[in-house]
Design an enzyme around this catalytic site. Structure first.
Site, short mmCIF file in Angstrom:
data_model
loop_
_atom_site.label_atom_id
_atom_site.label_comp_id
_atom_site.label_asym_id
_atom_site.label_seq_id
_atom_site.Cartn_x
_atom_site.Cartn_y
_atom_site.Cartn_z
N HIS A 85 0.69 -1.14 -0.13
CA HIS A 85 -0.11 0.05 0.06
C HIS A 85 0.73 1.33 0.12
O HIS A 85 1.91 1.35 0.56
CB HIS A 85 -1.07 0.16 1.18
CG HIS A 85 -0.31 0.03 2.33
ND1 HIS A 85 -0.16 1.03 3.25
CD2 HIS A 85 -0.12 -1.05 3.43
CE1 HIS A 85 0.22 0.95 4.46
NE2 HIS A 85 0.65 -0.42 4.53
N ASP A 87 -0.08 4.40 1.35
CA ASP A 87 -0.39 5.49 2.09
C ASP A 87 0.77 5.19 3.62
O ASP A 87 1.04 4.06 3.79
CB ASP A 87 -1.78 5.78 2.71
CG ASP A 87 -2.12 4.45 3.23
OD1 ASP A 87 -2.34 3.31 2.63
OD2 ASP A 87 -3.08 4.62 4.32
N ASP A 148 6.42 0.90 6.49
CA ASP A 148 4.95 0.40 6.29
C ASP A 148 4.12 1.17 5.48
O ASP A 148 3.79 2.46 5.84
CB ASP A 148 4.31 0.45 7.72
CG ASP A 148 2.90 -0.18 7.83
OD1 ASP A 148 2.30 -0.60 6.75
OD2 ASP A 148 2.27 -0.09 8.82
N GLU A 182 -4.86 2.22 3.04
CA GLU A 182 -4.86 0.98 4.08
C GLU A 182 -4.73 1.21 5.41
O GLU A 182 -5.52 0.58 6.08
CB GLU A 182 -3.66 -0.01 3.61
CG GLU A 182 -3.63 -1.59 4.21
CD GLU A 182 -3.03 -1.64 5.72
OE1 GLU A 182 -2.82 -2.52 6.33
OE2 GLU A 182 -2.28 -0.54 6.02
N GLU A 183 -3.93 2.40 5.68
CA GLU A 183 -3.82 2.58 7.19
C GLU A 183 -5.15 3.31 7.93
O GLU A 183 -5.32 3.12 9.11
CB GLU A 183 -2.66 3.89 7.36
CG GLU A 183 -1.38 3.15 6.84
CD GLU A 183 -0.69 2.25 7.89
OE1 GLU A 183 -1.23 1.91 8.63
OE2 GLU A 183 0.52 1.78 7.68
N ASP A 205 3.37 -6.64 3.80
CA ASP A 205 3.01 -5.76 4.89
C ASP A 205 3.33 -6.21 6.30
O ASP A 205 2.81 -5.52 7.05
CB ASP A 205 1.75 -5.62 4.68
CG ASP A 205 1.45 -4.10 5.30
OD1 ASP A 205 2.01 -3.26 5.64
OD2 ASP A 205 -0.06 -3.82 5.37
N HIS A 386 4.91 3.34 12.50
CA HIS A 386 3.88 4.57 12.78
C HIS A 386 4.62 5.55 13.64
O HIS A 386 3.63 6.44 14.14
CB HIS A 386 2.40 4.02 13.53
CG HIS A 386 1.88 3.04 12.54
ND1 HIS A 386 0.45 2.71 12.83
CD2 HIS A 386 2.04 2.67 11.33
CE1 HIS A 386 0.33 1.88 11.79
NE2 HIS A 386 1.12 1.96 10.97
#
Length: 414
Positions: A85, A87, A148, A182-183, A205, A386
Site C-alpha cells: 500500500h 499510504d 509501512d 490501507e492505514e 506488509d 507509525h
C-alpha cells in the site's frame, strides 16, 4: 541462493526515494484516495513499472495501480499476486521524511536528532539488538519512516526487476497491485479482484524479518454519542447530567485487563481511541478486536449491554454506532493452506526461519481474502511502525525480495 547483491543499492535507493514522497492518508476524508498526494507515489511507481517492462499497467482514478509480469514458461502455472500500500499512517507526519543509514549497527543508542535529543535506545527498544552488525535505515526523529508499507512496494518492484533481468528463473504470470488508504482501513474498498485476476496473492506488509501471517483480528469500530443536560452548577442538583461523567462511566464498565496494553498473542481487547466533549455532549470511540469470531461477537454484545445499561439509567441519552471492519482471514486461507506453505518453503530456501503468528491488527489481505482472493501476509522488514523510532534493516528488505522471487519460482514448479 546468490540474489540481489548487485541490486542492494538499488533497493535502498528505491526505498529512500519512496519514503521522501509524503503519502499520509486522512481518516476524516470520504474521498478515495483520502489524500491526493498518494498519487505522487503512484505515478512514480507507474513510471518505473513501464520503464522496466511490466505489462497491463493501469492506474485508476481511485489510486489503485496494477501491472503484470508475463509468464516465461510454457507450463500451466497459477497466476499469483503481490500487494502493498501507498499510504502511511495518520498517527505521525510523513512529510519531509529525512532517512539516514546507520552502517554496521553497534548495539548502542542511535541519536536520531541531536538538536531535539531524540534517541532510539536498546533500553527502550530491545529489538534493536537483534540487528547488531546490520545496516539500519532510521528517521531523523521528527517523522515516521514509512517502511509501512513503502518497503513492501520497493521489495515487490525490485523482485519484478530481478525476474526480468534473470529469465532463467521460470515463473508464471505475476500480478502486482498497490493500494491507497490501507492505514485507515479502506485499502480493499475499491480493489477490483476480478481485474487483478490472480488465484491468490501475498501482501508484503508484515514487520520483522521472517513473519508469515494468515490469521488476523476480527475488527469492529464503535462510536457512542452522549447527550448531557447542562445546568448552572450552582443550581444543578438533581438536574445536571454531565456527558463527560457518563462517558467515564462507560469506559469504567469495560474490563481494564482487556485493553491493548495488557494483552498479547491471541488475546483481544477494547481500545479507547478518543473521548471528546463538554458537559452538554460528549463522544467516545472504541475499536474492538479478537481473533476468535465468537468471542468477537461477545465483545460487541458487551459494548451494547454497557450502553443499554447507561441508557436505562440516563433515559436514553446514549447512541451507539457500531460497524464491522474486517474478519479473520484464517477462515478463507486455511482451506487453501498451500498458499501459506509456498511462502513458508520460500523463506526456508533463502535462509530465513519462518515466524508464523497471528497479526494483532489487519491488512488489506484480510478483506481481500473475503473478496475471493486468499492473501496471507509476509514481512516487509520494518520495525516500530507509525512513529519516530521506526527503522528497517537493509538485510530484511533484501530477504523479502528474495522471498518474492523464490515464491514465483516454486509455484512454477507445481
Amino acid at each position: 541462493m546468490r540474489l540481489l547483491k548487485e541490486k542492494t543499492m538499488n533497493i535502498v535507493e528505491r526505498f529512500i526515494k519512496y519514503v521522501k514522497i509524503d503519502t499520509q492518508s486522512d481518516e476524516n476524508s470520504s474521498q478515495t484516495p483520502s489524500t491526493q498526494k498518494q498519487f505522487n507515489l503512484a505515478k512514480e511507481v507507474e513510471r518505473e513499472m513501464l520503464e522496466m517492462g511490466l505489462t497491463e499497467v493501469s492506474l485508476d482514478n481511485n489510486c489503485y495501480l496494477m501491472g503484470t509480469l508475463p509468464s516465461n514458461t510454457d507450463e500451466q502455472v497459477p497466476t499469483i499476486g503481490f500487494i502493498a500500500h501507498f499510504d502511511t499512517s495518520p498517527d505521525m507526519s510523513g512529510e519531509n521524511v529525512n532517512p539516514r543509514i546507520v552502517k554496521n549497527y553497534d548495539g548502542k543508542e542511535i541519536v536520531l536528532n541531536e538538536a531535539q535529543q531524540i534517541i532510539s535506545s536498546p533500553a527502550d527498544f530491545p529489538e534493536l539488538l537483534k540487528f547488531f552488525g546490520d545496516d539500519l535505515i532510521v528517521t531523523d526523529g521528527t517523522t515516521l519512516l514509512g517502511a509501512d508499507d513503502k518497503a513492501g512496494i520497493a521489495e515487490i518492484m525490485t523482485a519484478m526487476e530481478y525476474l526480468i533481468a534473470h529469465p532463467e528463473i521460470k515463473h508464471g504470470k505475476i500480478r502486482v497491485g498497490f493500494t491507497p488508504d490501507e492505514e485507515i482501513g479502506r485499502g480493499a474498498d475499491k480493489f477490483d479482484v476480478d481485474k487483478f485476476g490472480a488465484e491468490w496473492a501475498y501482501t508484503m506488509d508484515g514487520s520483522e524479518i521472517g513473519e508469515l501471517e494468515y490469521e488476523n483480528f476480527n475488527a469492529a469500530s464503535a462510536k457512542i454519542s452522549i447527550q448531557g443536560r447542562n445546568v448552572h452548577p450552582g443550581y444543578a442538583k438533581n438536574k445536571m447530567i454531565n456527558a463527560l461523567h457518563v462517558a467515564n462511566e462507560l469506559v469504567q464498565m469495560l474490563p481494564v485487563n482487556e485493553r491493548p496494553e495488557y494483552t498479547e498473542k491471541y488475546e483481544g481487547f477494547f481500545h479507547l481511541i478518543a473521548i471528546n466533549g463538554t458537559v452538554d455532549e460528549a463522544s467516545v470511540s472504541y475499536i474492538i478486536r479478537d481473533h476468535d469470531r465468537q468471542i468477537f461477537e461477545n465483545r460487541k454484545k458487551e459494548m451494547e449491554q454497557a450502553v443499554a445499561f447507561l441508557n436505562a439509567r440516563y433515559n436514553n441519552r446514549l447512541k451507539l454506532e457500531m460497524r464491522d471492519q474486517y474478519y479473520n482471514m484464517r477462515e478463507k486461507v486455511e482451506p487453501v493452506k498451500y498458499v501459506v506453505d509456498y511462502a513458508f518453503k520460500a523463506m526456508e530456501e533463502v535462509g530465513i526461519t519462518p515466524i508464523v503468528k497471528p497479526i494483532r491488527g489487519g491488512t488489506d489481505g484480510a478483506r481481500l481474502s473475503f473478496m475471493g482472493l486468499p492473501c496471507p501476509n509476509i514481512f516487509a522488514g520494518g520495525m516500530n511502525f507509525h512513529g519516530r523510532h521506526e527503522f528497517i534493516p537493509v538485510r530484511a528488505m533484501e530477504k523479502a525480495t528474495e522471498v518474492i522471487v523464490k515464491i514465483a519460482e516454486l509455484v512454477a514448479k507445481l
